[in-house]
Design a protein around this motif. Structure first.
Motif, PDB file in Angstrom:
ATOM      1  N   LEU A 242      -6.050  39.068  -6.402  1.00 47.28           N
ATOM      2  CA  LEU A 242      -6.918  40.168  -6.249  1.00 47.28           C
ATOM      3  C   LEU A 242      -7.162  39.407  -5.286  1.00 47.28           C
ATOM      4  O   LEU A 242      -7.890  38.798  -4.228  1.00 47.28           O
ATOM      5  CB  LEU A 242      -7.066  40.886  -6.847  1.00 47.28           C
ATOM      6  N   ALA A 243      -6.274  39.815  -3.528  1.00 45.88           N
ATOM      7  CA  ALA A 243      -7.507  39.440  -2.440  1.00 45.88           C
ATOM      8  C   ALA A 243      -7.593  40.392  -1.667  1.00 45.88           C
ATOM      9  O   ALA A 243      -7.315  41.424  -1.630  1.00 45.88           O
ATOM     10  CB  ALA A 243      -5.412  38.495  -1.580  1.00 45.88           C
ATOM     11  N   ARG A 244      -8.935  40.611  -1.409  1.00 50.06           N
ATOM     12  CA  ARG A 244      -9.281  41.333  -0.410  1.00 50.06           C
ATOM     13  C   ARG A 244      -9.224  40.978   1.364  1.00 50.06           C
ATOM     14  O   ARG A 244      -8.838  39.598   1.684  1.00 50.06           O
ATOM     15  CB  ARG A 244     -10.951  41.422  -0.357  1.00 50.06           C
TER      16      ARG A 244
ATOM     17  N   ASP B 102      -7.816  35.361   6.418  1.00 49.89           N
ATOM     18  CA  ASP B 102      -9.243  34.136   6.862  1.00 49.89           C
ATOM     19  C   ASP B 102     -10.033  34.203   5.833  1.00 49.89           C
ATOM     20  O   ASP B 102      -8.791  33.525   4.437  1.00 49.89           O
ATOM     21  CB  ASP B 102      -9.967  35.833   7.824  1.00 49.89           C
ATOM     22  N   ASP B 103     -10.969  34.129   5.880  1.00 47.91           N
ATOM     23  CA  ASP B 103     -12.043  33.561   4.861  1.00 47.91           C
ATOM     24  C   ASP B 103     -12.329  34.756   3.784  1.00 47.91           C
ATOM     25  O   ASP B 103     -13.825  34.199   2.943  1.00 47.91           O
ATOM     26  CB  ASP B 103     -13.567  33.042   5.296  1.00 47.91           C
ATOM     27  N   GLU B 104     -11.734  35.602   3.201  1.00 47.40           N
ATOM     28  CA  GLU B 104     -12.591  36.689   2.394  1.00 47.40           C
ATOM     29  C   GLU B 104     -11.988  36.381   0.934  1.00 47.40           C
ATOM     30  O   GLU B 104     -11.262  35.219   0.812  1.00 47.40           O
ATOM     31  CB  GLU B 104     -10.702  38.499   2.903  1.00 47.40           C
TER      32      GLU B 104
ATOM     33  N   LEU C 156      -4.122  27.523  -4.172  1.00 45.02           N
ATOM     34  CA  LEU C 156      -3.216  27.801  -4.259  1.00 45.02           C
ATOM     35  C   LEU C 156      -3.801  29.950  -4.230  1.00 45.02           C
ATOM     36  O   LEU C 156      -3.351  30.642  -3.115  1.00 45.02           O
ATOM     37  CB  LEU C 156      -3.028  29.037  -5.971  1.00 45.02           C
ATOM     38  N   ALA C 157      -5.326  29.894  -4.188  1.00 45.52           N
ATOM     39  CA  ALA C 157      -5.888  31.372  -3.995  1.00 45.52           C
ATOM     40  C   ALA C 157      -5.920  31.554  -2.747  1.00 45.52           C
ATOM     41  O   ALA C 157      -6.147  32.451  -2.052  1.00 45.52           O
ATOM     42  CB  ALA C 157      -7.314  30.738  -4.800  1.00 45.52           C
ATOM     43  N   ARG C 158      -6.862  30.292  -1.968  1.00 44.04           N
ATOM     44  CA  ARG C 158      -7.198  30.183  -0.363  1.00 44.04           C
ATOM     45  C   ARG C 158      -6.064  30.669   0.268  1.00 44.04           C
ATOM     46  O   ARG C 158      -5.573  30.936   0.914  1.00 44.04           O
ATOM     47  CB  ARG C 158      -7.318  28.647  -0.195  1.00 44.04           C
ATOM     48  N   GLU C 159      -4.697  29.956  -0.464  1.00 43.23           N
ATOM     49  CA  GLU C 159      -3.493  30.554   0.547  1.00 43.23           C
ATOM     50  C   GLU C 159      -3.076  31.910   1.229  1.00 43.23           C
ATOM     51  O   GLU C 159      -2.353  32.818   1.817  1.00 43.23           O
ATOM     52  CB  GLU C 159      -2.579  29.890   0.116  1.00 43.23           C
ATOM     53  N   ALA C 160      -3.812  32.145  -0.254  1.00 39.62           N
ATOM     54  CA  ALA C 160      -3.829  33.952  -0.340  1.00 39.62           C
ATOM     55  C   ALA C 160      -4.716  34.959   0.171  1.00 39.62           C
ATOM     56  O   ALA C 160      -4.434  36.189   0.980  1.00 39.62           O
ATOM     57  CB  ALA C 160      -3.450  34.640  -1.787  1.00 39.62           C
TER      58      ALA C 160
ATOM     59  N   LEU D 150     -11.105  33.722 -14.774  1.00 44.02           N
ATOM     60  CA  LEU D 150     -11.594  34.496 -13.281  1.00 44.02           C
ATOM     61  C   LEU D 150     -11.960  32.959 -12.810  1.00 44.02           C
ATOM     62  O   LEU D 150     -12.743  32.042 -12.591  1.00 44.02           O
ATOM     63  CB  LEU D 150     -12.820  35.512 -13.776  1.00 44.02           C
ATOM     64  N   LEU D 151     -11.678  33.181 -11.557  1.00 41.08           N
ATOM     65  CA  LEU D 151     -11.778  32.030 -10.523  1.00 41.08           C
ATOM     66  C   LEU D 151     -12.108  32.581  -9.075  1.00 41.08           C
ATOM     67  O   LEU D 151     -11.229  33.778  -8.961  1.00 41.08           O
ATOM     68  CB  LEU D 151     -11.007  31.081  -9.920  1.00 41.08           C
ATOM     69  N   ARG D 152     -13.089  32.408  -9.108  1.00 36.95           N
ATOM     70  CA  ARG D 152     -13.325  33.604  -6.952  1.00 36.95           C
ATOM     71  C   ARG D 152     -13.222  31.627  -5.914  1.00 36.95           C
ATOM     72  O   ARG D 152     -14.030  31.311  -6.014  1.00 36.95           O
ATOM     73  CB  ARG D 152     -14.695  34.001  -7.648  1.00 36.95           C
ATOM     74  N   VAL D 153     -12.543  33.033  -4.833  1.00 36.30           N
ATOM     75  CA  VAL D 153     -13.190  31.758  -3.594  1.00 36.30           C
ATOM     76  C   VAL D 153     -13.219  32.787  -3.033  1.00 36.30           C
ATOM     77  O   VAL D 153     -12.591  33.869  -2.575  1.00 36.30           O
ATOM     78  CB  VAL D 153     -11.228  31.178  -3.467  1.00 36.30           C
ATOM     79  N   GLU D 154     -13.938  32.395  -1.704  1.00 39.02           N
ATOM     80  CA  GLU D 154     -14.462  33.117  -0.305  1.00 39.02           C
ATOM     81  C   GLU D 154     -13.987  31.762  -0.339  1.00 39.02           C
ATOM     82  O   GLU D 154     -15.312  30.920   0.921  1.00 39.02           O
ATOM     83  CB  GLU D 154     -15.761  33.454  -0.580  1.00 39.02           C
ATOM     84  N   GLY D 155     -13.107  31.378   0.933  1.00 41.86           N
ATOM     85  CA  GLY D 155     -13.017  30.600   2.423  1.00 41.86           C
ATOM     86  C   GLY D 155     -12.816  29.633   1.608  1.00 41.86           C
ATOM     87  O   GLY D 155     -12.198  29.553   0.044  1.00 41.86           O
ATOM     88  N   GLU D 156     -14.126  28.112   2.240  1.00 37.47           N
ATOM     89  CA  GLU D 156     -14.675  26.961   1.291  1.00 37.47           C
ATOM     90  C   GLU D 156     -15.046  26.675   0.736  1.00 37.47           C
ATOM     91  O   GLU D 156     -15.561  25.746   0.740  1.00 37.47           O
ATOM     92  CB  GLU D 156     -15.010  25.909   3.181  1.00 37.47           C
ATOM     93  N   GLU D 157     -16.236  27.456   0.707  1.00 33.28           N
ATOM     94  CA  GLU D 157     -17.347  27.495  -0.693  1.00 33.28           C
ATOM     95  C   GLU D 157     -15.858  27.391  -1.711  1.00 33.28           C
ATOM     96  O   GLU D 157     -15.540  27.166  -1.738  1.00 33.28           O
ATOM     97  CB  GLU D 157     -17.356  28.556  -0.556  1.00 33.28           C
TER      98      GLU D 157
END
Length: 175
Positions: free
Chosen positions: A7-9, A40-42, A33-37, A57-64
């Motif tokens: 799920l990508a914002r 920007d850094d959403e 994989l998440a960052r590719e989806a 669940l894995l939550r990714v926001e930018g490079e955090e």
């Protein structure tokens, strides 16, 4: 059998896609994989479920650093993708020298002799992972799913999460 979805914002709302995890071997692979989806850094949320037994669940926001939640660590630790998530939460170290010694078969058994059960005594390989949720239960709090709600999700956790995020319709399109 696993089901995985992203799920990508985006600027236009949430986009959902199912995803293959064949090339995922580490948490870093999953985060990439998440960052590719992401646009920007959403925010991107990776949802992994194994036959209704557990979800992660894995939550990714930018490079955090990624944030992780697993609904049942003991069950998840028995599976390859669940183990990736639980190792992160429980502090597994991939460069553990003790694992190198284990690979040398210095446990006192001869070839062909069965090894003793795991340290937690149940022989399931979950290495003492708790039979319950682990990780950041507040992972979705700012998106409308607080800790109490997340801890009570069971059968259709992904559907309930997507509905709360306003992404129910886009998720149904990929299911």
């Amino acid at each position: 059998m696993y089901f995985a979805a992203l799920l990508a914002r985006t600027h236009d709302g949430w986009e959902a896609s199912d995803t293959e995890l064949d090339d995922v071997e580490t948490l870093a692979d999953l985060a990439d994989l998440a960052r590719e989806a992401a646009s920007d850094d959403e925010t991107v949320i990776v949802f992994i479920e194994q036959e209704g037994a557990w979800f992660g669940l894995l939550r990714v926001e930018g490079e955090e650093d990624p944030r992780v939640f697993v609904s049942n660590a003991a069950l998840a630790a028995r599976s390859s993708y669940g183990e990736i998530l639980t190792k992160e939460v429980l502090g597994g170290d991939e460069d553990d020298p003790a694992e190198d010694l284990d690979a040398l078969d210095l446990d006192g058994t001869e070839d062909g002799e069965p090894e003793s059960e795991s340290a937690d005594g149940d022989g399931n390989g979950s290495e003492g992972a708790p039979a319950g949720p682990v990780g950041d239960a507040g992972i979705l709090a700012d998106l409308g799913i607080g800790e109490p709600e997340l801890l009570t999700l069971t059968d259709d956790a992904l559907g309930e999460i997507a509905e709360a995020l306003g992404a129910g319709e886009v998720l149904e399109a990929v299911r």
